[in-house]
Design a protein around this motif. Structure first.
Motif, mmCIF file in Angstrom:
data_model
loop_
_atom_site.group_PDB
_atom_site.id
_atom_site.type_symbol
_atom_site.label_atom_id
_atom_site.label_comp_id
_atom_site.label_asym_id
_atom_site.label_seq_id
_atom_site.Cartn_x
_atom_site.Cartn_y
_atom_site.Cartn_z
ATOM 1 N N MET A 212 14.390 -5.730 -2.645
ATOM 2 C CA MET A 212 14.395 -4.532 -3.235
ATOM 3 C C MET A 212 13.690 -3.403 -2.502
ATOM 4 S SD MET A 212 11.342 -4.713 -6.034
ATOM 5 C CE MET A 212 11.180 -2.957 -6.402
ATOM 6 N N LYS A 213 13.867 -2.143 -2.774
ATOM 7 C CA LYS A 213 13.380 -0.819 -1.867
ATOM 8 C C LYS A 213 12.181 -0.236 -2.841
ATOM 9 C CE LYS A 213 13.737 1.926 1.561
ATOM 10 N NZ LYS A 213 12.664 2.865 1.302
ATOM 11 N N LEU A 214 10.829 -0.359 -2.220
ATOM 12 C CA LEU A 214 9.690 0.115 -2.918
ATOM 13 C C LEU A 214 9.791 1.430 -3.184
ATOM 14 C CD1 LEU A 214 6.914 -2.026 -1.546
ATOM 15 C CD2 LEU A 214 8.349 -2.362 -3.440
ATOM 16 N N GLN A 215 9.471 2.191 -4.351
ATOM 17 C CA GLN A 215 9.465 3.423 -4.548
ATOM 18 C C GLN A 215 8.106 4.003 -4.974
ATOM 19 O OE1 GLN A 215 12.048 5.653 -3.981
ATOM 20 N NE2 GLN A 215 13.392 3.798 -3.400
ATOM 21 N N TYR A 216 7.836 4.970 -4.918
ATOM 22 C CA TYR A 216 6.367 5.694 -5.280
ATOM 23 C C TYR A 216 6.531 6.118 -6.863
ATOM 24 C CZ TYR A 216 4.287 5.550 -0.589
ATOM 25 O OH TYR A 216 3.942 5.276 0.544
ATOM 26 N N SER A 217 5.612 6.187 -7.619
ATOM 27 C CA SER A 217 5.576 6.552 -8.981
ATOM 28 C C SER A 217 5.209 8.138 -9.047
ATOM 29 C CB SER A 217 4.604 5.518 -9.719
ATOM 30 O OG SER A 217 4.585 6.132 -10.929
ATOM 31 N N LYS A 218 5.846 8.553 -10.149
ATOM 32 C CA LYS A 218 5.512 9.938 -10.630
ATOM 33 C C LYS A 218 4.307 9.878 -11.519
ATOM 34 C CE LYS A 218 9.995 12.019 -9.732
ATOM 35 N NZ LYS A 218 11.175 12.733 -10.306
ATOM 36 N N GLN A 219 3.997 8.623 -12.093
ATOM 37 C CA GLN A 219 3.170 8.271 -12.922
ATOM 38 C C GLN A 219 1.770 7.770 -12.501
ATOM 39 O OE1 GLN A 219 6.133 6.071 -15.469
ATOM 40 N NE2 GLN A 219 4.871 7.157 -17.143
ATOM 41 N N ARG A 220 0.683 8.564 -12.839
ATOM 42 C CA ARG A 220 -0.618 7.737 -12.449
ATOM 43 C C ARG A 220 -0.917 6.563 -13.124
ATOM 44 N NH1 ARG A 220 -4.697 12.932 -12.675
ATOM 45 N NH2 ARG A 220 -3.753 13.147 -14.642
ATOM 46 N N ALA B 222 2.052 3.711 -8.417
ATOM 47 C CA ALA B 222 1.902 3.595 -7.085
ATOM 48 C C ALA B 222 1.990 5.308 -6.705
ATOM 49 C CB ALA B 222 2.894 2.924 -6.255
ATOM 50 N N ILE B 223 1.028 6.003 -6.671
ATOM 51 C CA ILE B 223 0.796 7.240 -6.454
ATOM 52 C C ILE B 223 0.875 7.721 -4.851
ATOM 53 C CG2 ILE B 223 -0.700 9.343 -6.649
ATOM 54 C CD1 ILE B 223 0.028 8.160 -9.122
ATOM 55 N N PRO B 224 2.091 8.367 -4.447
ATOM 56 C CA PRO B 224 2.503 8.699 -3.370
ATOM 57 C C PRO B 224 1.168 9.694 -2.765
ATOM 58 C CG PRO B 224 3.452 10.341 -4.736
ATOM 59 C CD PRO B 224 2.735 9.331 -5.556
ATOM 60 N N PHE B 225 1.363 9.590 -1.192
ATOM 61 C CA PHE B 225 0.397 10.281 -0.402
ATOM 62 C C PHE B 225 0.823 11.569 -0.225
ATOM 63 C CE2 PHE B 225 -0.489 5.903 0.278
ATOM 64 C CZ PHE B 225 -1.703 5.692 0.651
ATOM 65 N N ARG B 226 -0.309 12.461 -0.063
ATOM 66 C CA ARG B 226 -0.124 13.947 0.290
ATOM 67 C C ARG B 226 0.730 14.076 1.628
ATOM 68 N NH1 ARG B 226 -1.957 17.147 -3.680
ATOM 69 N NH2 ARG B 226 -3.912 16.219 -5.140
ATOM 70 N N TYR B 227 0.371 13.428 2.564
ATOM 71 C CA TYR B 227 0.681 13.441 3.873
ATOM 72 C C TYR B 227 1.468 12.275 4.231
ATOM 73 C CZ TYR B 227 -2.195 17.421 3.937
ATOM 74 O OH TYR B 227 -2.983 19.040 3.839
ATOM 75 N N ALA B 228 2.715 12.457 5.114
ATOM 76 C CA ALA B 228 3.495 11.474 5.421
ATOM 77 C C ALA B 228 2.729 10.308 6.288
ATOM 78 C CB ALA B 228 4.600 11.901 6.336
ATOM 79 N N PHE B 229 3.082 9.106 6.008
ATOM 80 C CA PHE B 229 2.599 7.804 6.695
ATOM 81 C C PHE B 229 2.948 8.008 7.911
ATOM 82 C CE2 PHE B 229 2.630 4.754 3.080
ATOM 83 C CZ PHE B 229 1.208 4.410 2.909
ATOM 84 N N THR B 230 3.818 8.804 8.578
ATOM 85 C CA THR B 230 4.123 8.800 9.776
ATOM 86 C C THR B 230 3.021 9.676 10.743
ATOM 87 O OG1 THR B 230 5.294 10.804 9.353
ATOM 88 C CG2 THR B 230 6.630 8.552 9.907
ATOM 89 N N THR B 231 2.177 10.316 9.801
ATOM 90 C CA THR B 231 1.042 11.194 10.577
ATOM 91 C C THR B 231 -0.421 10.146 10.782
ATOM 92 O OG1 THR B 231 1.717 13.190 9.150
ATOM 93 C CG2 THR B 231 -0.512 13.411 10.399
ATOM 94 N N THR B 232 -0.586 9.944 11.884
ATOM 95 C CA THR B 232 -1.622 9.142 12.226
ATOM 96 C C THR B 232 -2.786 9.593 11.519
ATOM 97 O OG1 THR B 232 -0.766 8.757 14.451
ATOM 98 C CG2 THR B 232 -3.057 8.279 14.239
ATOM 99 N N VAL B 233 -3.606 8.602 11.125
ATOM 100 C CA VAL B 233 -4.931 8.761 10.367
ATOM 101 C C VAL B 233 -5.955 8.757 11.616
ATOM 102 C CG1 VAL B 233 -6.476 7.961 8.675
ATOM 103 C CG2 VAL B 233 -4.175 7.754 8.152
ATOM 104 N N ASN B 234 -6.873 9.614 11.725
ATOM 105 C CA ASN B 234 -8.095 9.639 12.300
ATOM 106 C C ASN B 234 -9.303 9.315 11.670
ATOM 107 O OD1 ASN B 234 -6.774 10.350 14.995
ATOM 108 N ND2 ASN B 234 -6.685 12.212 14.342
ATOM 109 N N ALA B 235 -10.079 8.485 12.011
ATOM 110 C CA ALA B 235 -11.326 8.064 11.168
ATOM 111 C C ALA B 235 -12.441 9.056 11.957
ATOM 112 C CB ALA B 235 -11.606 6.642 11.174
ATOM 113 N N PRO B 236 -12.641 10.245 11.687
ATOM 114 C CA PRO B 236 -13.773 10.715 12.685
ATOM 115 C C PRO B 236 -15.134 10.545 11.653
ATOM 116 C CG PRO B 236 -12.774 12.305 10.666
ATOM 117 C CD PRO B 236 -12.087 10.905 10.712
ATOM 118 N N SER B 237 -16.294 10.606 12.595
ATOM 119 C CA SER B 237 -17.700 10.418 11.897
ATOM 120 C C SER B 237 -18.101 11.555 11.571
ATOM 121 C CB SER B 237 -18.439 9.640 13.227
ATOM 122 O OG SER B 237 -18.665 10.565 14.233
#
Length: 363
Positions: free
Chosen positions: A1-9, A17-32
């Motif tokens: 099956m294909k996983l889908q995000y949810s519109k419901q919290r 499965a609340i979607p992310f505000r920013y695309a997964f393709t954008t790298t996450v930097n972990a700043p200090s």
């Protein structure tokens, strides 16, 4: 099956499965971030400031039907209140809530954090307000019992038992700090599901195998797979690797053969739900209690764990305090979204005197 995000919290059996505000393709930097130490006592004042819940209600029913408090169909709330009155011989005496698991073990959601923070403090504070308001409006003292899920969920998500100890200890400390011991009691859920941890794990695995082999559970499996995909334990991975791993689950079709960890975790989570039903501990010991929940469903009073505008539940994200128009506001976001959203502003990592993370402060 294909996983889908949810519109419901929140869904009937599990958070959406609340979607992310920013695309997964954008790298996450972990700043200090620079750190600031504060006394944990300050959380009590901060919670009161950040929770806008007012006192303008004329009955417990109107209070619990307020859209600032509860989620889901109002008829469910009305029905549970009426049934609760009958079960408790016409008195609002006590309610219960199953919740407060450990922090979700996904780095780009919680940043390897495993202790209660301002998110859990706000949750407890809101529950305390609910107790006080029902007591005031009904004229009868009302309290809540929390059945905390930490130990029961350890074998589901393969989380180290030390994390449960840290979380439970911090939860009890917050309860004392917020001065809620007189109205809220915390009990380990696992103690009502089995006589020992070994027996519990055995029963859980047996039921998980049943879920895996019996086709009637497939609709429930399909419903919860997206949420489980955003909750499986990937804390052993680096931030970027954990992001890639979960991104691939949503980018491609999933199958039991290819995505064993996802499916095995889902089977065990469904078994966790079934164990609660099979134990009948609520019917045996707490049938007169009002049933509170984070999931809207018949027979429950579904509540927001913190403020209505907080998009993410406390255990799925990081708490943020930011200023707007000269006033401080509260927010919970996935860690990756927080970094991308507020990355260009001055951020302080607020910790307590023992260097435990409390929240991010955005200037």
């Amino acid at each position: 099956m294909k996983l889908q995000y949810s519109k419901q919290r929140a869904k009937p059996n599990i958070s959406g499965a609340i979607p992310f505000r920013y695309a997964f393709t954008t790298t996450v930097n972990a700043p200090s971030f620079p750190e600031k130490k504060v006394s944990r006592v300050s959380l009590r004042i901060l919670c009161e400031e950040l929770d806008p819940l007012d006192n303008s209600y004329d009955s417990a029913l109107s209070f619990l039907k307020s859209r600032a408090i509860t989620i889901g169909h109002r008829v469910y709330i009305d029905d549970e209140l009426k049934q609760g009155m009958k079960r408790s011989v016409g008195k609002y005496r006590r309610g219960f809530l199953v919740g407060f698991p450990f922090k979700c073990p996904v780095p780009f959601k919680t940043n390897y954090h495993n202790a209660p923070d301002l998110g859990e403090a706000m949750f407890l504070h809101r529950l305390g307000k609910i107790c006080r308001m029902i007591s005031k409006l009904s004229g009868k003292q009302f309290g809540l019992t929390i059945f905390e899920e930490t130990q029961a969920l350890l074998p589901v998500f393969n989380v180290d038992s030390k994390e449960a100890v840290i979380f439970r200890k911090g939860l009890h400390e917050l309860l004392h700090l917020l001065k809620l011991n007189n109205c809220i009691v915390i009990e380990p859920l696992i103690s009502f599901l089995a006589v020992s941890k070994i027996e519990y794990k055995t029963r859980l695995n047996k039921l998980a195998h049943k879920v895996k082999t019996v086709k009637t559970y497939k609709p429930l499996l399909d419903q919860i797979l997206p949420t489980i995909a955003l909750s499986i334990n990937v804390n052993a991975l680096l931030m970027l690797d954990s992001q890639k791993y979960i991104h691939n689950l949503f980018a491609h079709y999933v199958s039991e053969k290819k995505d064993r960890l996802l499916f095995e975790t889902a089977y065990k989570y469904i078994a966790f739900i079934l164990l609660q039903k099979e134990s009948k501990f609520i019917e045996k010991y707490f049938s007169s209690f009002l049933h509170f929940s984070l999931c809207p469903k018949k027979g429950r009073i579904s509540i927001y764990p913190t403020i209505k505008s907080a998009r993410v539940w406390p255990h799925h994200g990081v708490p943020i305090v930011y200023s707007k128009n000269g006033k401080r506001h509260f927010l919970i976001e996935y860690y990756s979204d927080f970094v991308k959203e507020f990355g260009g502003r001055d951020i302080i990592r607020v910790v307590d005197q023992d260097n435990n993370f409390l929240y991010y402060q955005v200037q």
